[in-house]
Design a protein around this motif. Sequence first.
Motif, PDB file in Angstrom:
ATOM      1  N   ILE A   9       0.843  -1.201   0.000  1.00 20.67           N
ATOM      2  CA  ILE A   9       0.000   0.000   0.000  1.00 20.67           C
ATOM      3  C   ILE A   9       0.880   1.254   0.000  1.00 20.67           C
ATOM      4  CG2 ILE A   9      -1.732   1.317   1.288  1.00 20.67           C
ATOM      5  CD1 ILE A   9      -2.661  -1.431   2.441  1.00 20.67           C
ATOM      6  N   CYS A  33       3.415   0.721   5.284  1.00 21.34           N
ATOM      7  CA  CYS A  33       2.995   1.398   4.046  1.00 21.34           C
ATOM      8  C   CYS A  33       4.147   2.202   3.465  1.00 21.34           C
ATOM      9  CB  CYS A  33       1.822   2.348   4.317  1.00 21.34           C
ATOM     10  SG  CYS A  33       2.266   3.756   5.350  1.00 21.34           S
ATOM     11  N   PRO A 198      -8.990  -3.529  -3.070  1.00 20.46           N
ATOM     12  CA  PRO A 198      -7.554  -3.858  -3.014  1.00 20.46           C
ATOM     13  C   PRO A 198      -7.291  -5.308  -3.415  1.00 20.46           C
ATOM     14  CG  PRO A 198      -8.200  -2.607  -1.070  1.00 20.46           C
ATOM     15  CD  PRO A 198      -9.460  -2.896  -1.816  1.00 20.46           C
ATOM     16  N   ILE A 211      -3.385   4.528  -2.528  1.00 21.27           N
ATOM     17  CA  ILE A 211      -4.667   4.795  -1.868  1.00 21.27           C
ATOM     18  C   ILE A 211      -4.557   6.105  -1.095  1.00 21.27           C
ATOM     19  CG2 ILE A 211      -6.424   3.897  -0.287  1.00 21.27           C
ATOM     20  CD1 ILE A 211      -5.379   1.087  -0.845  1.00 21.27           C
TER      21      ILE A 211
END
Length: 234
Positions: A9, A33, A198, A211
Amino acid sequence: MTHPVGPRIIVALDFADTAPALALLERLDPARCRVKIGKELFTRAGPALVRRAVDAGFAVFLDLKFHDIPNTVAGACAAAADLGVWMVNVHAQGGPAMLAAARERLAQCREPPLLIAVTVLTSLGAEDLAAIGCPGMPAERVLDLAGLAARAGLDGVVCSPQEAAALRARFGPDFRLVTPGVRPASAAVQDQKRVMTPAAAVAAGADYLVIGRPITGAQDQAAALAAIAAELGD
Ligand code: C5P
């Protein structure tokens, strides 16, 4: 896909100023992330913010979509590498010489970031392409431009999740696919038109998911990230 090592992500830091971006970095864990810094925040906050994020341990995708003459783009990519970013992007429409110049200059850097191409902006439809002298369907142009990027030795492309399966089939397992337009099943679609969850985006072949608002706009941003990661089994 085996090559993505670390978090899939990429949180888009789409803020108009430094303070909320820094506040979000404080709340996020660089082990969970990566982050994306785009044109608005970079133009406001500059390289200093990029360095702050890198120094805090985040893998930074510097999303400035360079598109200029080869020498200028090569220099800009080298400057991005000097900032310590993990990923940088250029427009494939800059042409083969520009892509090659960027690739060659980064090869000389000590720690070259991944070099990713933008193919056709998702804001452009067939009529827009015709208006700029590139008739044809966007999906065909995406494949052509991704081919140009692959032949120039770039590491992959930014694409919509809808394009991921065709690109994966055409360009094989090592071509990185970075997809925005991802929405957890529970989130609002907002202004994104063609979204995927996702898990569906990853199943279609996406390596990294950009995102933004489902995380940045959440009351508890770290919890929103954790929920999406859990959806992915990460
Ligand atoms: O908030 P949201 O998740 O829609 O943010 C998506 C991010 O990905 C934004 O930074 C947006 O500019 C970027 N992006 C996109 N669609 C593209 C290319 C980039 O949404 N085709």
